[in-house]
Design an enzyme around this catalytic site. Structure first.
Site, PDB file in Angstrom:
ATOM      1  N   ARG A  75       1.098 -17.777  -7.894  1.00 23.56           N
ATOM      2  CA  ARG A  75       2.203 -16.805  -7.732  1.00 23.56           C
ATOM      3  C   ARG A  75       3.561 -17.482  -7.623  1.00 23.56           C
ATOM      4  O   ARG A  75       4.422 -17.050  -6.851  1.00 23.56           O
ATOM      5  CB  ARG A  75       1.982 -15.903  -6.502  1.00 23.56           C
ATOM      6  CG  ARG A  75       0.742 -15.084  -6.518  1.00 23.56           C
ATOM      7  CD  ARG A  75       0.709 -14.037  -7.620  1.00 23.56           C
ATOM      8  NE  ARG A  75      -0.656 -13.550  -7.735  1.00 23.56           N
ATOM      9  CZ  ARG A  75      -1.565 -14.092  -8.535  1.00 23.56           C
ATOM     10  NH1 ARG A  75      -1.249 -15.073  -9.358  1.00 23.56           N
ATOM     11  NH2 ARG A  75      -2.791 -13.628  -8.562  1.00 23.56           N
ATOM     12  N   SER A  90       1.599  -5.710  -2.959  1.00 19.55           N
ATOM     13  CA  SER A  90       1.299  -6.524  -1.769  1.00 19.55           C
ATOM     14  C   SER A  90       2.608  -6.880  -1.087  1.00 19.55           C
ATOM     15  O   SER A  90       3.457  -7.538  -1.689  1.00 19.55           O
ATOM     16  CB  SER A  90       0.592  -7.811  -2.170  1.00 19.55           C
ATOM     17  OG  SER A  90      -0.562  -7.492  -2.890  1.00 19.55           O
ATOM     18  N   GLU A 113       6.413 -10.852   0.700  1.00 18.77           N
ATOM     19  CA  GLU A 113       6.157 -11.344  -0.662  1.00 18.77           C
ATOM     20  C   GLU A 113       7.295 -10.967  -1.636  1.00 18.77           C
ATOM     21  O   GLU A 113       7.863 -11.839  -2.287  1.00 18.77           O
ATOM     22  CB  GLU A 113       4.800 -10.784  -1.127  1.00 18.77           C
ATOM     23  CG  GLU A 113       4.537 -10.766  -2.599  1.00 18.77           C
ATOM     24  CD  GLU A 113       4.102 -12.095  -3.141  1.00 18.77           C
ATOM     25  OE1 GLU A 113       3.061 -12.587  -2.729  1.00 18.77           O
ATOM     26  OE2 GLU A 113       4.817 -12.640  -3.992  1.00 18.77           O
TER      27      GLU A 113
HETATM   28  C1  LIG Z   1       1.487  -1.256  -6.974  1.00 20.84           C
HETATM   29  C2  LIG Z   1       1.795  -2.696  -7.350  1.00 20.84           C
HETATM   30  C3  LIG Z   1       0.764  -3.547  -7.712  1.00 20.84           C
HETATM   31  C4  LIG Z   1       1.022  -4.878  -8.061  1.00 20.84           C
HETATM   32  N1  LIG Z   1      -0.030  -5.675  -8.406  1.00 20.84           N
HETATM   33  C5  LIG Z   1       0.197  -6.973  -8.732  1.00 20.84           C
HETATM   34  C6  LIG Z   1      -0.885  -7.840  -9.094  1.00 20.84           C
HETATM   35  O1  LIG Z   1      -2.042  -7.418  -9.147  1.00 20.84           O
HETATM   36  N2  LIG Z   1      -0.600  -9.125  -9.380  1.00 20.84           N
HETATM   37  C7  LIG Z   1       0.669  -9.621  -9.355  1.00 20.84           C
HETATM   38  O2  LIG Z   1       0.858 -10.814  -9.638  1.00 20.84           O
HETATM   39  N3  LIG Z   1       1.712  -8.823  -9.040  1.00 20.84           N
HETATM   40  C8  LIG Z   1       1.522  -7.521  -8.727  1.00 20.84           C
HETATM   41  N4  LIG Z   1       2.565  -6.713  -8.383  1.00 20.84           N
HETATM   42  C9  LIG Z   1       3.925  -7.271  -8.358  1.00 20.84           C
HETATM   43  C10 LIG Z   1       4.754  -6.977  -9.641  1.00 20.84           C
HETATM   44  O3  LIG Z   1       4.214  -5.915 -10.357  1.00 20.84           O
HETATM   45  C11 LIG Z   1       4.818  -8.198 -10.550  1.00 20.84           C
HETATM   46  O4  LIG Z   1       5.431  -9.260  -9.870  1.00 20.84           O
HETATM   47  C12 LIG Z   1       5.612  -7.897 -11.840  1.00 20.84           C
HETATM   48  O5  LIG Z   1       5.508  -8.955 -12.753  1.00 20.84           O
HETATM   49  C13 LIG Z   1       7.078  -7.604 -11.579  1.00 20.84           C
HETATM   50  O6  LIG Z   1       7.621  -7.097 -12.776  1.00 20.84           O
HETATM   51  P1  LIG Z   1       9.008  -6.336 -12.772  1.00 20.84           P
HETATM   52  O7  LIG Z   1       9.412  -6.155 -14.199  1.00 20.84           O
HETATM   53  O8  LIG Z   1       8.949  -5.121 -11.957  1.00 20.84           O
HETATM   54  O9  LIG Z   1       9.914  -7.452 -12.097  1.00 20.84           O
HETATM   55  P2  LIG Z   1      11.136  -7.229 -11.116  1.00 20.84           P
HETATM   56  O10 LIG Z   1      10.629  -6.753  -9.802  1.00 20.84           O
HETATM   57  O11 LIG Z   1      12.181  -6.421 -11.782  1.00 20.84           O
HETATM   58  O12 LIG Z   1      11.657  -8.722 -10.971  1.00 20.84           O
HETATM   59  C14 LIG Z   1      10.858  -9.663 -10.274  1.00 20.84           C
HETATM   60  C15 LIG Z   1      11.538 -11.033 -10.338  1.00 20.84           C
HETATM   61  O13 LIG Z   1      11.556 -11.485 -11.681  1.00 20.84           O
HETATM   62  C16 LIG Z   1      12.897 -11.745 -12.091  1.00 20.84           C
HETATM   63  N5  LIG Z   1      12.976 -11.366 -13.505  1.00 20.84           N
HETATM   64  C17 LIG Z   1      12.722 -10.152 -14.044  1.00 20.84           C
HETATM   65  N6  LIG Z   1      12.866 -10.201 -15.381  1.00 20.84           N
HETATM   66  C18 LIG Z   1      13.232 -11.476 -15.681  1.00 20.84           C
HETATM   67  C19 LIG Z   1      13.544 -12.159 -16.890  1.00 20.84           C
HETATM   68  N7  LIG Z   1      13.504 -11.534 -18.073  1.00 20.84           N
HETATM   69  N8  LIG Z   1      13.893 -13.473 -16.826  1.00 20.84           N
HETATM   70  C20 LIG Z   1      13.922 -14.130 -15.639  1.00 20.84           C
HETATM   71  N9  LIG Z   1      13.642 -13.534 -14.454  1.00 20.84           N
HETATM   72  C21 LIG Z   1      13.299 -12.225 -14.494  1.00 20.84           C
HETATM   73  C22 LIG Z   1      13.765 -10.895 -11.203  1.00 20.84           C
HETATM   74  O14 LIG Z   1      15.094 -11.404 -11.130  1.00 20.84           O
HETATM   75  C23 LIG Z   1      13.011 -11.006  -9.900  1.00 20.84           C
HETATM   76  O15 LIG Z   1      13.311 -12.252  -9.322  1.00 20.84           O
HETATM   77  C24 LIG Z   1       2.335  -5.371  -8.049  1.00 20.84           C
HETATM   78  C25 LIG Z   1       3.396  -4.496  -7.694  1.00 20.84           C
HETATM   79  C26 LIG Z   1       3.127  -3.173  -7.362  1.00 20.84           C
HETATM   80  C27 LIG Z   1       4.267  -2.254  -7.018  1.00 20.84           C
END
Ligand SMILES: Cc1cc2nc3c(=O)[nH]c(=O)nc-3n(C[C@H](O)[C@H](O)[C@H](O)COP(=O)(O)OP(=O)(O)OC[C@H]3O[C@@H](n4cnc5c(N)ncnc54)[C@H](O)[C@@H]3O)c2cc1C
Length: 340
Positions: A164, A238, A334
């Site tokens: 992670r 999480s 987290e």
């Molecule tokens: C219900 C739920 C279940 C989840 N289950 C999991 C799981 O099973 N496993 C897991 O690993 N995670 C899980 N997550 C966490 C999350 O979904 C992941 O971390 C996901 O990849 C975040 O994507 P996002 O587009 O929403 O990122 P955001 O929340 O918008 O951004 C997250 C981070 O990435 C950066 N970022 C976003 N886009 C870019 C880009 N293009 N270039 C550089 N940096 C960037 C942002 O600045 C920020 O620091 C879960 C979340 C929820 C709400």
């Protein structure tokens, strides 16, 4: 380029909290990205790249430019006897990509079904679930390096992936905006042994054909049981990291709690389950300040009707204090905080 002023952060993050972003700009290609960065520079404001905000907690107002990555693309790059390679736009919805690859009977991401967010966010925390992580299939990515002002291609090893974590998450090394990811998928399907909860689901349902779609359906069923649907319940998945302790600390806890879930790490430390620790304090289902510990999974905090991030802060503090009092372990948040 359209820049929208004073946009509610609650609509850009899945925990649905926060004040207003001074500016929001949606980008659909590399040129838009450069324009958005230039706009932030002209305004003398910071910027923050966001996918779907499923791993970010917004605080009060953000006096800067939120850049929403919506760069699309799904391009067949290469194929050989055992694998197929696709380049995927960073703004694609991750689960739509997984669905598409499963329909093509390609393996490598099916266990990461139904993870919220965009494709370009997956390398940031080396997203993973049920035994797969993005580092296993990602061969390279394209990003804009904000230090050098150039688009660069980073190979998997350049991304410094660990559990992670990656180059893009570490505050000291993050200066890239990911515009596409390139994944190499396997024509061969997953084989047992599977991650324990997946294994039990498959055996309980007498499933012995492990096509990507079969695994996807199983994973979605398991996730539905323990994770809140983002379109109906506000959460950030999480909420706490699983704490990692010394083997001495783990041994003394195990003497009192022999059933405590724990995993030995290669460095002689031991990973504990934050959700289990919270559950033991009796806080599963606990609700206060408009927030709740998700009754099906104590690791998840949900926003029922909280009015500000202060509510979440107070709620989180009580949970951390309860775990600290019972186990002398300090839980850490987290998801990242977006502070204006
Ligand atoms: C219900 C739920 C279940 C989840 N289950 C999991 C799981 O099973 N496993 C897991 O690993 N995670 C899980 N997550 C966490 C999350 O979904 C992941 O971390 C996901 O990849 C975040 O994507 P996002 O587009 O929403 O990122 P955001 O929340 O918008 O951004 C997250 C981070 O990435 C950066 N970022 C976003 N886009 C870019 C880009 N293009 N270039 C550089 N940096 C960037 C942002 O600045 C920020 O620091 C879960 C979340 C929820 C709400």
């Amino acid at each position: 380029m359209v820049a929208t002023e004073h946009y509610p952060l609650s609509e850009l993050t899945t925990m649905r909290l926060g004040g207003k972003a001074r500016w929001v700009i949606e980008i659909s290609n590399r040129e838009d990205l450069l324009e958005a960065l230039d706009f932030a520079k002209q305004q003398n404001l910071p910027w923050f790249i966001l996918g779907d905000g499923s791993n970010v907690i917004a605080g009060g107002d953000y006096n800067g430019v939120i850049i929403l990555n919506r760069i699309t693309g799904f391009e067949h790059i290469d194929e050989d006897d055992s694998s197929v390679t696709y380049r995927i736009g960073a703004g694609e919805v991750w689960d739509h990509i997984v669905e598409r690859l499963c329909a093509l009977e390609l393996s490598g991401v099916e266990a990461m079904s139904a993870i919220p967010g965009r494709a370009g966010s997956t390398p940031v925390q080396n997203v993973g679930a049920y035994g797969q992580e993005i580092a296993d299939t990602l061969i390279e990515l394209e990003a804009y390096d904000t230090q050098t002002g150039t688009f660069v291609t980073l190979e998997r090893d350049d991304c410094v992936f660990s559990y992670r974590n990656s180059l893009f998450k570490n505050p000291e090394t993050r200066h890239h905006i990911i515009t596409s990811i390139t994944l190499r998928l396997n024509k061969a399907w997953m084989k047992p042994p599977f991650y324990s909860s997946l294994e039990s689901y498959l055996s309980k349902h007498a499933i012995s054909e492990y096509s990507p779609n079969t695994i996807r359906i199983a994973v979605i069923a398991i996730r539905t049981e323990k994770l809140p649907p983002v379109d109906q319940i506000a959460s950030a998945g999480s909420f706490f990291k699983n704490p990692i302790v010394t083997s001495d600390v783990a041994d003394s806890l195990l003497a009192h709690y022999p059933d405590m879930p724990h995993w030995s790490m290669p460095d002689n430390r031991v990973k504990l389950a934050a959700g289990w620790l919270i559950e033991q304090t009796g806080l599963k289902g606990f609700s206060k300040y408009g927030m709740a510990v998700y009754p099906k999974n104590a690791l998840v905090l949900t926003n029922v009707n909280a009015t500000s991030t202060d509510d979440l802060e107070k709620f989180k503090t009580e949970i951390i204090a309860a775990v600290q009092a019972k186990f002398a372990i300090t839980l850490e948040q987290e998801p990242e905080n977006l502070i204006g």
